[in-house]
Design a protein around this motif. Structure first.
Motif, PDB file in Angstrom:
ATOM      1  N   LYS A  33       1.946 -12.157  11.924  1.00 62.81           N
ATOM      2  CA  LYS A  33       1.628 -13.400  12.629  1.00 62.81           C
ATOM      3  C   LYS A  33       0.270 -13.353  13.318  1.00 62.81           C
ATOM      4  O   LYS A  33      -0.328 -14.398  13.564  1.00 62.81           O
ATOM      5  N   THR A  34      -0.229 -12.159  13.629  1.00 63.48           N
ATOM      6  CA  THR A  34      -1.546 -12.062  14.277  1.00 63.48           C
ATOM      7  C   THR A  34      -2.664 -12.429  13.316  1.00 63.48           C
ATOM      8  O   THR A  34      -3.745 -12.773  13.748  1.00 63.48           O
ATOM      9  N   ASN A  35      -2.393 -12.296  12.022  1.00 66.55           N
ATOM     10  CA  ASN A  35      -3.384 -12.573  10.979  1.00 66.55           C
ATOM     11  C   ASN A  35      -4.659 -11.745  11.194  1.00 66.55           C
ATOM     12  O   ASN A  35      -5.768 -12.240  10.981  1.00 66.55           O
ATOM     13  N   ARG A  36      -4.464 -10.504  11.640  1.00 62.07           N
ATOM     14  CA  ARG A  36      -5.588  -9.591  11.877  1.00 62.07           C
ATOM     15  C   ARG A  36      -5.349  -8.313  11.074  1.00 62.07           C
ATOM     16  O   ARG A  36      -4.211  -7.902  10.876  1.00 62.07           O
ATOM     17  N   PRO A  37      -6.420  -7.675  10.630  1.00 67.37           N
ATOM     18  CA  PRO A  37      -6.252  -6.380   9.957  1.00 67.37           C
ATOM     19  C   PRO A  37      -5.818  -5.321  10.964  1.00 67.37           C
ATOM     20  O   PRO A  37      -5.924  -5.526  12.184  1.00 67.37           O
ATOM     21  N   LYS A  72       8.507   5.228  13.397  1.00 65.41           N
ATOM     22  CA  LYS A  72       9.908   4.954  13.050  1.00 65.41           C
ATOM     23  C   LYS A  72      10.346   3.538  13.430  1.00 65.41           C
ATOM     24  O   LYS A  72      11.367   3.064  12.960  1.00 65.41           O
ATOM     25  N   GLU A  73       9.566   2.840  14.252  1.00 62.37           N
ATOM     26  CA  GLU A  73       9.885   1.467  14.656  1.00 62.37           C
ATOM     27  C   GLU A  73       9.009   0.421  13.961  1.00 62.37           C
ATOM     28  O   GLU A  73       9.143  -0.778  14.207  1.00 62.37           O
ATOM     29  N   LEU A  74       8.114   0.868  13.092  1.00 59.95           N
ATOM     30  CA  LEU A  74       7.128  -0.032  12.496  1.00 59.95           C
ATOM     31  C   LEU A  74       7.759  -1.200  11.740  1.00 59.95           C
ATOM     32  O   LEU A  74       7.323  -2.345  11.893  1.00 59.95           O
ATOM     33  N   ASN A  75       8.772  -0.947  10.947  1.00 60.71           N
ATOM     34  CA  ASN A  75       9.384  -2.026  10.153  1.00 60.71           C
ATOM     35  C   ASN A  75       9.885  -3.176  11.008  1.00 60.71           C
ATOM     36  O   ASN A  75       9.850  -4.328  10.583  1.00 60.71           O
ATOM     37  N   ALA A  76      10.314  -2.879  12.227  1.00 57.71           N
ATOM     38  CA  ALA A  76      10.809  -3.927  13.126  1.00 57.71           C
ATOM     39  C   ALA A  76       9.677  -4.797  13.673  1.00 57.71           C
ATOM     40  O   ALA A  76       9.934  -5.865  14.231  1.00 57.71           O
ATOM     41  N   HIS A  77       8.439  -4.376  13.508  1.00 53.94           N
ATOM     42  CA  HIS A  77       7.291  -5.107  14.051  1.00 53.94           C
ATOM     43  C   HIS A  77       6.406  -5.749  12.980  1.00 53.94           C
ATOM     44  O   HIS A  77       5.374  -6.332  13.310  1.00 53.94           O
ATOM     45  N   ILE A  78       6.817  -5.650  11.735  1.00 52.50           N
ATOM     46  CA  ILE A  78       6.012  -6.192  10.636  1.00 52.50           C
ATOM     47  C   ILE A  78       5.744  -7.684  10.807  1.00 52.50           C
ATOM     48  O   ILE A  78       4.603  -8.137  10.680  1.00 52.50           O
ATOM     49  N   ASP A  79       6.766  -8.460  11.099  1.00 54.39           N
ATOM     50  CA  ASP A  79       6.578  -9.911  11.229  1.00 54.39           C
ATOM     51  C   ASP A  79       5.591 -10.249  12.344  1.00 54.39           C
ATOM     52  O   ASP A  79       4.741 -11.118  12.175  1.00 54.39           O
ATOM     53  N   ALA A  80       5.698  -9.571  13.468  1.00 51.09           N
ATOM     54  CA  ALA A  80       4.785  -9.826  14.591  1.00 51.09           C
ATOM     55  C   ALA A  80       3.344  -9.473  14.209  1.00 51.09           C
ATOM     56  O   ALA A  80       2.411 -10.203  14.548  1.00 51.09           O
ATOM     57  N   LEU A  81       3.171  -8.372  13.493  1.00 47.74           N
ATOM     58  CA  LEU A  81       1.831  -7.981  13.058  1.00 47.74           C
ATOM     59  C   LEU A  81       1.267  -8.987  12.053  1.00 47.74           C
ATOM     60  O   LEU A  81       0.088  -9.338  12.111  1.00 47.74           O
ATOM     61  N   LYS A 110     -13.918  -7.301  12.239  1.00 50.42           N
ATOM     62  CA  LYS A 110     -12.999  -8.413  11.956  1.00 50.42           C
ATOM     63  C   LYS A 110     -11.891  -8.510  13.006  1.00 50.42           C
ATOM     64  O   LYS A 110     -10.859  -9.121  12.771  1.00 50.42           O
ATOM     65  N   ASP A 111     -12.118  -7.879  14.183  1.00 52.02           N
ATOM     66  CA  ASP A 111     -11.158  -7.916  15.289  1.00 52.02           C
ATOM     67  C   ASP A 111      -9.820  -7.270  14.922  1.00 52.02           C
ATOM     68  O   ASP A 111      -8.743  -7.808  15.203  1.00 52.02           O
ATOM     69  N   ALA A 112      -9.894  -6.112  14.292  1.00 51.97           N
ATOM     70  CA  ALA A 112      -8.684  -5.403  13.874  1.00 51.97           C
ATOM     71  C   ALA A 112      -7.852  -4.946  15.066  1.00 51.97           C
ATOM     72  O   ALA A 112      -8.379  -4.649  16.138  1.00 51.97           O
ATOM     73  N   ILE A 113      -6.568  -4.876  14.826  1.00 56.86           N
ATOM     74  CA  ILE A 113      -5.637  -4.286  15.791  1.00 56.86           C
ATOM     75  C   ILE A 113      -5.683  -2.773  15.595  1.00 56.86           C
ATOM     76  O   ILE A 113      -5.618  -2.289  14.468  1.00 56.86           O
ATOM     77  N   ILE A 114      -5.801  -2.038  16.673  1.00 57.61           N
ATOM     78  CA  ILE A 114      -5.694  -0.585  16.610  1.00 57.61           C
ATOM     79  C   ILE A 114      -4.242  -0.259  16.929  1.00 57.61           C
ATOM     80  O   ILE A 114      -3.749  -0.542  18.021  1.00 57.61           O
ATOM     81  N   LEU A 115      -3.554   0.279  15.939  1.00 62.06           N
ATOM     82  CA  LEU A 115      -2.115   0.536  16.031  1.00 62.06           C
ATOM     83  C   LEU A 115      -1.862   2.032  16.151  1.00 62.06           C
ATOM     84  O   LEU A 115      -2.146   2.795  15.227  1.00 62.06           O
ATOM     85  N   ASP A 116      -1.328   2.436  17.274  1.00 60.00           N
ATOM     86  CA  ASP A 116      -1.008   3.838  17.549  1.00 60.00           C
ATOM     87  C   ASP A 116       0.449   4.073  17.154  1.00 60.00           C
ATOM     88  O   ASP A 116       1.355   3.495  17.756  1.00 60.00           O
ATOM     89  N   VAL A 117       0.675   4.901  16.144  1.00 59.57           N
ATOM     90  CA  VAL A 117       2.035   5.106  15.637  1.00 59.57           C
ATOM     91  C   VAL A 117       2.633   6.438  16.104  1.00 59.57           C
ATOM     92  O   VAL A 117       3.613   6.903  15.551  1.00 59.57           O
ATOM     93  N   ARG A 118       2.049   7.014  17.148  1.00 55.79           N
ATOM     94  CA  ARG A 118       2.571   8.278  17.687  1.00 55.79           C
ATOM     95  C   ARG A 118       3.807   8.024  18.546  1.00 55.79           C
ATOM     96  O   ARG A 118       4.179   6.880  18.804  1.00 55.79           O
ATOM     97  N   THR A 119       4.407   9.087  19.023  1.00 52.98           N
ATOM     98  CA  THR A 119       5.572   8.971  19.893  1.00 52.98           C
ATOM     99  C   THR A 119       5.155   8.466  21.275  1.00 52.98           C
ATOM    100  O   THR A 119       3.973   8.517  21.641  1.00 52.98           O
ATOM    101  N   LEU A 120       6.127   8.040  22.061  1.00 50.57           N
ATOM    102  CA  LEU A 120       5.849   7.571  23.415  1.00 50.57           C
ATOM    103  C   LEU A 120       5.253   8.702  24.263  1.00 50.57           C
ATOM    104  O   LEU A 120       4.325   8.469  25.048  1.00 50.57           O
ATOM    105  N   LYS A 121       5.742   9.901  24.088  1.00 52.36           N
ATOM    106  CA  LYS A 121       5.214  11.046  24.841  1.00 52.36           C
ATOM    107  C   LYS A 121       3.725  11.241  24.532  1.00 52.36           C
ATOM    108  O   LYS A 121       2.913  11.420  25.440  1.00 52.36           O
ATOM    109  N   GLU A 122       3.368  11.181  23.243  1.00 49.40           N
ATOM    110  CA  GLU A 122       1.971  11.325  22.846  1.00 49.40           C
ATOM    111  C   GLU A 122       1.131  10.178  23.418  1.00 49.40           C
ATOM    112  O   GLU A 122       0.016  10.394  23.902  1.00 49.40           O
TER     113      GLU A 122
END
Length: 105
Positions: free
Chosen positions: A59-63, A48-57, A21-33
């Motif tokens: 809007k993609t209308n993708r899983p 720790k930054e996920l909540n700030a990106h909820i609206d953008a995610l 279904k063309d899902a977004i692969i979201l990596d929630v690790r640190t920048l170093k990782e």
């Protein structure tokens, strides 16, 4: 087999379905990782930054398939996404997900 590996294995069919279904692969690790290794088409948003990106995610209308190093942070991320009505699944750890999608470092 660890508990996290068992949980990831139980999500395998869901992950494969979301990839179709063309899902977004979201990596929630640190920048170093992330800088050490990441899936080529993944999006990097530390947990720790996920909540700030909820609206953008939304809007993609993708899983979303969330992953981290072991599956703990990605489980939290998947829960947050579901609370915001974004179809999501815990993709587990980086290496397990890379094997599943046939990608190497």
């Amino acid at each position: 087999m660890s508990l996290l590996s068992q949980i990831f294995k139980s999500n395998t069919s869901k992950i494969k379905a979301l990839i179709k279904k063309d899902a977004i692969i979201l990596d929630v690790r640190t920048l170093k990782e992330w800088n050490e290794a990441h899936i080529s088409n993944a999006i990097h948003v530390p947990l720790k930054e996920l909540n700030a990106h909820i609206d953008a995610l939304k809007k993609t209308n993708r899983p979303v398939i969330a992953h981290c190093k072991s599956g703990v942070r990605s489980a939290k991320a998947a829960q947050v996404l579901k609370l915001h009505n974004i179809e999501s699944v815990n993709g587990g750890g980086l290496l397990d997900l890379m094997k599943l999608i046939d990608q190497t470092i």
